[in-house]
Every structure is written in structure tokens, then in C-alpha cells.
Design a protein around this motif. Structure first.
Motif, mmCIF file in Angstrom:
data_model
loop_
_atom_site.group_PDB
_atom_site.id
_atom_site.type_symbol
_atom_site.label_atom_id
_atom_site.label_comp_id
_atom_site.label_asym_id
_atom_site.label_seq_id
_atom_site.Cartn_x
_atom_site.Cartn_y
_atom_site.Cartn_z
ATOM 1 N N ASN A 1 0.829 -1.199 0.000
ATOM 2 C CA ASN A 1 0.000 0.000 0.000
ATOM 3 C C ASN A 1 0.869 1.256 0.000
ATOM 4 N N SER A 2 0.235 2.409 -0.063
ATOM 5 C CA SER A 2 0.987 3.658 -0.143
ATOM 6 C C SER A 2 1.825 3.945 1.101
ATOM 7 N N PRO A 3 1.295 3.801 2.321
ATOM 8 C CA PRO A 3 2.142 4.086 3.493
ATOM 9 C C PRO A 3 3.424 3.257 3.522
ATOM 10 N N SER A 4 3.342 1.977 3.150
ATOM 11 C CA SER A 4 4.548 1.153 3.188
ATOM 12 C C SER A 4 5.538 1.566 2.111
ATOM 13 N N ARG A 5 5.061 2.106 1.005
ATOM 14 C CA ARG A 5 5.962 2.567 -0.056
ATOM 15 C C ARG A 5 6.685 3.853 0.335
ATOM 16 N N GLU A 6 6.108 4.604 1.260
ATOM 17 C CA GLU A 6 6.613 5.945 1.567
ATOM 18 C C GLU A 6 7.391 5.995 2.881
ATOM 19 N N MET A 7 7.925 4.859 3.290
ATOM 20 C CA MET A 7 8.636 4.791 4.568
ATOM 21 C C MET A 7 10.060 4.290 4.349
ATOM 22 N N ALA A 8 11.021 4.962 4.974
ATOM 23 C CA ALA A 8 12.414 4.505 4.993
ATOM 24 C C ALA A 8 12.880 4.482 6.436
ATOM 25 N N THR A 9 13.763 3.555 6.759
ATOM 26 C CA THR A 9 14.221 3.415 8.144
ATOM 27 C C THR A 9 15.728 3.590 8.295
ATOM 28 N N VAL A 10 16.472 3.618 7.186
ATOM 29 C CA VAL A 10 17.930 3.801 7.248
ATOM 30 C C VAL A 10 18.273 4.996 6.363
ATOM 31 N N GLY A 11 18.157 6.197 6.923
ATOM 32 C CA GLY A 11 18.351 7.381 6.092
ATOM 33 C C GLY A 11 17.282 7.436 5.016
ATOM 34 N N LEU B 1 16.991 4.935 2.866
ATOM 35 C CA LEU B 1 16.905 3.550 2.399
ATOM 36 C C LEU B 1 15.836 2.748 3.129
ATOM 37 N N ARG B 2 15.253 1.805 2.386
ATOM 38 C CA ARG B 2 14.419 0.781 2.993
ATOM 39 C C ARG B 2 15.320 -0.306 3.575
ATOM 40 N N ASP B 3 14.933 -0.834 4.687
ATOM 41 C CA ASP B 3 15.681 -1.910 5.331
ATOM 42 C C ASP B 3 15.248 -3.241 4.701
ATOM 43 N N PRO B 4 16.158 -3.968 4.035
ATOM 44 C CA PRO B 4 15.760 -5.234 3.404
ATOM 45 C C PRO B 4 15.228 -6.262 4.388
ATOM 46 N N GLN B 5 15.580 -6.148 5.657
ATOM 47 C CA GLN B 5 15.114 -7.117 6.648
ATOM 48 C C GLN B 5 13.653 -6.901 7.028
ATOM 49 N N GLY C 1 26.905 10.261 -0.959
ATOM 50 C CA GLY C 1 25.634 10.021 -0.285
ATOM 51 C C GLY C 1 25.622 8.692 0.436
ATOM 52 N N PHE C 2 24.636 7.847 0.087
ATOM 53 C CA PHE C 2 24.474 6.553 0.741
ATOM 54 C C PHE C 2 25.058 5.418 -0.098
ATOM 55 N N ALA C 3 26.045 5.722 -0.931
ATOM 56 C CA ALA C 3 26.681 4.680 -1.736
ATOM 57 C C ALA C 3 27.244 3.582 -0.837
ATOM 58 N N GLY C 4 26.870 2.330 -1.150
ATOM 59 C CA GLY C 4 27.398 1.191 -0.414
ATOM 60 C C GLY C 4 26.805 0.978 0.960
ATOM 61 N N TRP C 5 25.676 1.597 1.250
ATOM 62 C CA TRP C 5 25.073 1.439 2.575
ATOM 63 C C TRP C 5 24.272 0.149 2.701
ATOM 64 N N SER C 6 24.091 -0.583 1.615
ATOM 65 C CA SER C 6 23.375 -1.856 1.665
ATOM 66 C C SER C 6 24.121 -2.869 0.819
ATOM 67 N N ASP C 7 24.018 -4.134 1.211
ATOM 68 C CA ASP C 7 24.563 -5.201 0.366
ATOM 69 C C ASP C 7 23.439 -6.022 -0.273
ATOM 70 N N GLY C 8 22.214 -5.533 -0.149
ATOM 71 C CA GLY C 8 21.056 -6.230 -0.689
ATOM 72 C C GLY C 8 20.266 -6.962 0.365
ATOM 73 N N ASP C 9 20.932 -7.394 1.425
ATOM 74 C CA ASP C 9 20.264 -8.110 2.511
ATOM 75 C C ASP C 9 20.240 -7.318 3.815
ATOM 76 N N HIS C 10 21.224 -6.458 3.994
ATOM 77 C CA HIS C 10 21.309 -5.644 5.201
ATOM 78 C C HIS C 10 21.674 -4.219 4.792
ATOM 79 N N ALA C 11 21.229 -3.256 5.587
ATOM 80 C CA ALA C 11 21.523 -1.854 5.310
ATOM 81 C C ALA C 11 21.894 -1.158 6.605
ATOM 82 N N GLY C 12 22.888 -0.272 6.535
ATOM 83 C CA GLY C 12 23.290 0.480 7.710
ATOM 84 C C GLY C 12 24.691 1.017 7.570
ATOM 85 N N PRO C 13 25.112 1.860 8.498
ATOM 86 C CA PRO C 13 26.447 2.469 8.405
ATOM 87 C C PRO C 13 27.574 1.454 8.483
ATOM 88 N N GLU C 14 27.356 0.346 9.195
ATOM 89 C CA GLU C 14 28.416 -0.661 9.280
ATOM 90 C C GLU C 14 28.655 -1.317 7.922
#
Length: 727
Positions: free
Chosen positions: A244-254, A256-260, A563-576
Motif C-alpha cells: 500500500n501507499s504508506p509502506s511505499r513511503e517509509m524509509a528506516t535507514v536514512g 533507504l528501505r531496510d531489506p530485513q 551520499g548513501f553509496a554502499g550502505w546496503s549489500d542487498g540483505d542488510h543496510a546500515g552504516p556498518e
């Protein structure tokens, strides 16, 4: 009568070349719009403009036809209209070659009879204003119209049947001998955008839902695997729904959407784009199979720039998939509608990654639809220009794709603009003045003279993007707006900087650059590049990280993560995850004032966002601080490694002077001082300038050109000889 045309696109010396009966032709086209009063080739005003362009060297022409306009009462096609469109061109320009834009939309009656096959919107219901009079079938595409879903198998079968019928009938006619290309059109304005995508969230209809569920079965082993990936106990393929629309409009890592936790949205957009590409390629394959001679297929496709932050909702992101297909020859888009691109002194750039398209052997075609002072702009009442500015912008816009190894068409809305001199005449084309037609002829001559030469664009800056990464970044719907008023709000203030602003800055930096897809880096010859910019690349897989470490960050090259280049590997996202790539400790940081200031080689620059969000910040060790947020946290750092210099920019350097300074530090060739829009390619050096004045110019490996350029002008040089060709 001329022999039937055989047409193809072939890569010759790094140049995608349009061949008509084995003879190369510069891909510069005059096109009518789809508007009543200006769409039929045989009528007085369109016929005059076709004839004038033909008289000034144009051989290629384009016009629209719709299945809706050719259907008979029994549902079959009568191609008389298509034949008349072609004959209207060849009657006034003997020997002309014609591209037809064939709109494969299902007509309203089909949609009314098949409601389950139509587009659904997550946030609203379809609505269709009443039709009356002479209509543009595409007029309401950007609203919330009732349209057949791209993912409907019933519509797809209907469209393939109509295409086969169309090709069989038209190819057997005398007029069909002059057809060199079919451009397959559907979606918003025929451009394969999801219907209503700027202001709404398509496609949630039954057809799209069924197709999405089928796609999930090909990507997950069983119901249990899907339920685990979506963190939804008891979920099955049969019960999975479109987000739905609310889920499309939410990001949790800057941004980015969190793949988890947000895998359903990532999956849906991945499906949307890969399945759309399959639909377009299948239709192109039907044209290839159904036309009895070699024919060039085209589609609006591969949009990346100037999508107003709605790339995931409405662009065509699975471009790599399309570039690898033998079925689609030409990728097309209008030129950017960003003010910094269209305005005087701007860049006039395309909306696709043209360097990527060229390397794949595909032909890029811009739609050049910039108004002139001759008529004005039908949808922009406050548009102003002058005859001199018309010429400067015309040179910039037409030579933009030429210097990138592509072509374009003049898309003429002039006849529906206004009557410029009512007492003496009626409506006219945008370019129907002696001065502009002379420019058409001059540019045709330049392009034709170079077309059999090797294509030259010796760039040493590489801009890396990953279109499919938009499946992982947040985007919100825009409020409805009057036609022609471009949306400016965005839920993600970083991505516009990485996309449009960065590109504009590069064109005005005096550096020679090219683009690449992230996926290309494993195979691309990187030896020419001294500076590589990772822009919209938030998702970098483990395999791609190894490529960066072993192939990119070598040979003393400068590598910039923006910017956020390399902040995700496809399965996890974050500064680490980002830190593991850059080697610099990274955190999410919310500055009290979202402004950072930095200094590159003595050049100060700053950038401030309109709203505060979580943004990258870095540790000083083992890096050197080059810029800080307003509260002192590092926002730009440099790390010198054994084989490369690494840069981290929390926000990208978009100012031309900043990019020029970064290129200078990396040892890049300087073509021009920063400020002008400098086009470099096909052996040409084009300077579009507001201020003018003395310039020192040098095409890579060409002579130094010491010259003076007029204010508010576009000047064209042969970069290899230094000769002034125009201006």
C-alpha cells in the motif's frame, strides 16, 4: 518508386549507426506531435514543416498512429490512416524514411469490457473525464485514468495480435516501403511510465496482483521462504498483496528501505520493472518477426534523470535487461525538464544513461521539444525567448545527443501554440524561420560529415549509477498540479542531488565524463578513468564490492562514494555496511542544520538541504577531514590507500567549481574552465555560455584553442583540429 527500406542499427567504431539499405544516415528526425491540428502529415501546416525540413537536409520523419484510431467495428485494423501518415511525408519529401509511433493502448471500450485487466491505484479509484470533440487519447494519462494494465496477459495478447495484423497489412502496401522504424508506445504519454505515477501509486489491480504473485513463485522456493523473507507468518503466494501507499513511503535507514523489514516493497518494485521490460521487449520482438524486412524498433525507455523523485514508481529501471536484448534497437526520451537543464546556460541533457546505451550498441534518440520565440509554448504561458537565444539553445539541444553518440527528433508543438502574426498568416512550426532552418541544415551537415568516422569521447571521469537501486530508496507521491507545473517536493532530498544536480554540475565542470552501470564495472575497460564517482549506488553486493576493491580502487585512481553509496549489500543496510566498503567509520547523524561545508584544493563549497533527515557522518581516523556538517561532524573525508585515494561525501559535490577541483586533484584533463555547459564528443567541442568572454579550450589530445566567445551563445569547434564550425 524507391526500393523497400531495410533498416538496422549496427555498432561501428563505438558508434551505434543507423543504416538504411546499408547506407549510414545521421539519426536526426523531424516529428509531428499527437495534437489535433498538428498530427496529420497531409494537412497544410504539418506538410509545410515536413517539406521545409526536407529541403534543409532532413531525411527522417516521425508521426503518431493509435490502434484506437484504426480499429473497425469488428475489431480488426484498417491501416489506411498509417498509410496516409507515411504518404503525407513522401509526397513532399521524395525518398524520405518514416518512423511511426504506434500506440498499443487498449481502447476505452476494451477497458470497459475487461475491468479486471485494468490498472488499480493503491491510494485512489480510477476516474476518466468525459471525452468531447477532437481529443488526444493520452491527455489524461498522468491523472488516474482507466487503462489496461501492463501486466494483463489478456491485454498483452490483444496488443501482440494487433501488432502482427498491423505489420502484415502495412508492409504489403506501397507506403510500407518507406517505413524504417516502429516506436512502440504505451503508458503516460506513450513513454512506458506507470499511469498516474506522479500523484498516485499504481498498479494494484487484479492483473498486476496476479502477475506479482506469479513472479514471487519464481523467486522464492515455497510459501515458507516467502513468509520468512517478508516477516509475515502464514503468508502464502496466494495471499501476498501489492504494498500500500504508506509502506511505499517509509524509509528506516536514512533514505533507504531496510531489506530485513521492508522486503515486500523492494520485491514489488523489482517485479514491476523487470516485468515491464519483458513486456516491451516481447512487443519489439513481435515487430521484428512480423515485418518482412529488417526494421528498427524503438521505445521510450531507460529513463533515469528528471523523473521528479518517482523513478521507482514510474521509470523503466531494468535497463540492463533491455540493453542485452536483440529486439529493441533505440531507446528514447524527451530531454530533461529540470529548469537547470532547459534554461539558458543549462545542460539540455537527456533523461537516460546515454553512455551505457551507446556501449551496448543501441541508438539513443532524444525528443527535443523546447519552444522558440517564433510561437511560444502552449502549456507555459510565461515562456519567453529571443531569436538569438533560440539559435543558441537549438545548437545546444540538438548537439547534446550527437556528442553522446546518439540522435534526436524535433518534436513540433508549434502549430498548436498560437498565431505569431495573425494579419499575415496562420499557425507555424517552432522552427519555421529562415535562421532556424539554416541551423537545422548546418547541424545535419556536421552530423553527416562525422557519421562514418570513429566515435570519440575520451572521458577520464566515470559516473556510476544503479537504476534498480531506486527499489530500495523512499519516494512519496506529489500533490496534484496544473499541467506544465513540474513537481518539486521530495521525501528524499539526497537523491535529486545525486541524479540531476550532479549531472548538471559535471556538464558545467569543464571535465570529460561518461556514465556506467554498477553492473558493468566487472567487464568495463577502466584504464581511461582517473576519477570514479559512485552516485546512486546504495546497494552494492559482496561480488560488486570485490570488483571495486580489485578493479576500481587501483592504479592511483580517485574513488568517491557519494551520499548513501554502499550502505546496503542487498540483505542488510546500515552504516556498518558502508564502513566495510570505504574503510572509514561511518554513522547516521542528524545535524541540527543540514548544511555541510568543504574545501577541495583551495576551493570552498557548501550545500544545504531544505529539511533535516538522518545523513552520513564519518570518523577522522584513518581519514583526513575535508568538510564538516554545521555542528562540526565530518561530512567529507579523504583516505589515501596504497593503490587509490578514497573519498566519502555525505552529500555530493554538485557545484561545477567543486567538481572541477576534485577532477584537478585526480589529475583529470581540463577541457574548459568551470561555468559553461561544455559538450564533448564525436570529436566536437561545444560551448554553451551565458557570459561569454575569453576561453582556453582543449579537447583531449586536441590542440589548445585560445578564443573569445560571445555572450549568450553556443559555439561549435572541431576538437581535433580546432576549427570553428558554428558560432
Amino acid at each position: 518508386m524507391p526500393p523497400p527500406l531495410s533498416a538496422r542499427v549496427e555498432l561501428n567504431a563505438d558508434r551505434p549507426t543507423l543504416l538504411l539499405n546499408d547506407e549510414p544516415v545521421a539519426p536526426l528526425i523531424y516529428a509531428l506531435s499527437d495534437c489535433p491540428g498538428a498530427r496529420w502529415t497531409w494537412e497544410e501546416v504539418p506538410a509545410r514543416n515536413i517539406a521545409e525540413f526536407g529541403r534543409h537536409g532532413t531525411r527522417l520523419f516521425q508521426a503518431d498512429v493509435w490502434f484506437e484510431q484504426m480499429l473497425t467495428t469488428d475489431g480488426s485494423l484498417d491501416v489506411t490512416l498509417a498509410r496516409r501518415q507515411i504518404a503525407g511525408v513522401t509526397d513532399v519529401v521524395p525518398g524520405a524514411a518514416v518512423m511511426l509511433r504506434v500506440h498499443v493502448n487498449a481502447p476505452p471500450a476494451w477497458c470497459a469490457a475487461h475491468p479486471q485487466e485494468c490498472v488499480g491505484y493503491a491510494d485512489t479509484e480510477p476516474h476518466d473525464p468525459p471525452r468531447h470533440g477532437l481529443v488526444r487519447p493520452l491527455a489524461d494519462d498522468a491523472l488516474r485514468p482507466t487503462r489496461a494494465s501492463f501486466y494483463s496477459t489478456a491485454w498483452q495478447e490483444w496488443a501482440h495480435d494487433r501488432l502482427r495484423e498491423f505489420c502484415a497489412l502495412l508492409s504489403a502496401s506501397p507506403e510500407g516501403n518507406a517505413l524504417f522504424s516502429i516506436q512502440i508506445a504505451n503508458g503516460v504519454y506513450g513513454e512506458w511510465h506507470q499511469f498516474g505515477f506522479l500523484h498516485h501509486d499504481p498498479d494494484t489491480g487484479p492483473a498486476a496482483t496476479a502477475a506479482f504473485r506469479h513472479w514471487l513463485t519464481t523467486h522464492y522456493a515455497d510459501d515458507a521462504a516467502l513468509a520468512k523473507a517478508w516477516s509475515h507468518s502464514g503468508l502464502t503466494f496466494a495471499t501476498a498483496s501489492v504494498p500500500n501507499s504508506p509502506s511505499r513511503e517509509m524509509a528506516t535507514v536514512g533514505i533507504l528501505r531496510d531489506p530485513q523489514t521492508q522486503r515486500p516493497v523492494i520485491d514489488y518494485f523489482t517485479f514491476q520493472h523487470t516485468a515491464l521490460t519483458e513486456v516491451v521487449l516481447a512487443l519489439a520482438a513481435t515487430v521484428k518477426k512480423s515485418w518482412p524486412r529488417p526494421i528498427v524498433t524503438a521505445a521510450f525507455f531507460g529513463y533515469f534523470y528528471s523523473i521528479f523523485g518517482r523513478q521507482a514508481a514510474g521509470a523503466q529501471l531494468a535497463v540492463r535487461q533491455a540493453l542485452q536484448s536483440p529486439h529493441l534497437d533505440c531507446f528514447c526520451s524527451p530531454q530533461s525538464y529540470e529548469p537547470a537543464a532547459k534554461g539558458f546556460g543549462g545542460t539540455g541533457n537527456a533523461r537516460g544513461l546515454i553512455g551505457v546505451v551507446r556501449r551496448a550498441g543501441k541508438l539513443w534518440l532524444d525528443e527535443m521539444d523546447t519552444p522558440t520565440s517564433q510561437v511560444g509554448c502552449p502549456w507555459e504561458k510565461d515562456f519567453t525567448s529571443t531569436p538569438a537565444d533560440d539559435i543558441a539553445i537549438h545548437r545546444r539541444n540538438v548537439l547534446q545527443p550527437v556528442t553522446r553518440g546518439g540522435g534526436q527528433w524535433w518534436y513540433d508543438f508549434g502549430p498548436i501554440g498560437r498565431t505569431p502574426n495573425f494579419s499575415r498568416g496562420g499557425n507555424v512550426g517552432w522552427w519555421d524561420t529562415p535562421e532556424l532552418l539554416a541551423e537545422v541544415e548546418a547541424i545535419q551537415t556536421i552530423a553527416a560529415a562525422r557519421h562514418e568516422l570513429p566515435f570519440l569521447r575520451p572521458a577520464d571521469v566515470l559516473l556510476v549509477h544503479d537504476p534498480m537501486s531506486f527499489c530500495h530508496t523512499v519516494s512519496q507521491r506529489h500533490p496534484s498540479a496544473e499541467f506544465g507545473k513540474l513537481p518539486t517536493t521530495t521525501s528524499d532530498p539526497v537523491t535529486p542531488l545525486l541524479v540531476d544536480d550532479l549531472l548538471h554540475g559535471l556538464y558545467q565542470s569543464g571535465l570529460a565524463f561518461d556514465e556506467a552501470l554498477l553492473e558493468e564495472l566487472a567487464e568495463l575497460d577502466l584504464s581511461p578513468y582517473k576519477l570514479i564517482l559512485f552516485a546512486t549506488t546504495p546497494v552494492i553486493t559482496p561480488a560488486q564490492r570485490e570488483v571495486i576493491e580489485t578493479r576500481v580502487a587501483t592504479a592511483g585512481r580517485h574513488v568517491a562514494l557519494l551520499g548513501f553509496a554502499g550502505w546496503s549489500d542487498g540483505d542488510h543496510a546500515g552504516p556498518e555496511v558502508a564502513q566495510a566498503l570505504s574503510g572509514v567509520a561511518t554513522v547516521l547523524h542528524r545535524p541540527t542544520v543540514p548544511q555541510h561545508n568543504f574545501n577541495l584544493d583551495g576551493v570552498n563549497s557548501s550545500l544545504r538541504l531544505k529539511n533535516t533527515i538522518d545523513l552520513p557522518a564519518y570518523a577522522a581516523t584513518p581519514a583526513q577531514i575535508m568538510g564538516t556538517w554545521s555542528d562540526g561532524r565530518p561530512s567529507v573525508v579523504r583516505r589515501d590507500a596504497d593503490n587509490a585515494t578514497w573519498w566519502n561525501f555525505a552529500l555530493p559535490p554538485v557545484a561545477p567549481v567543486a567538481l572541477h577541483a576534485l577532477g584537478t586533484l585526480a589529475g583529470c584533463h581540463i577541457v574548459n574552465a568551470p561555468g559553461d555547459c561544455t559538450l564533448i564528443g564525436d570529436g566536437l567541442l561545444v560551448v554553451h555560455t551565458v557570459d561569454g568572454g575569453k576561453r582556453r579550450l582543449q579537447f583531449p589530445r586536441g590542440p589548445v584553442i585560445e578564443t573569445e566567445i560571445p555572450a549568450r551563445s553556443t559555439t561549435v569547434f572541431d576538437g581535433l583540429t580546432g576549427a570553428r564550425l558554428l558560432g
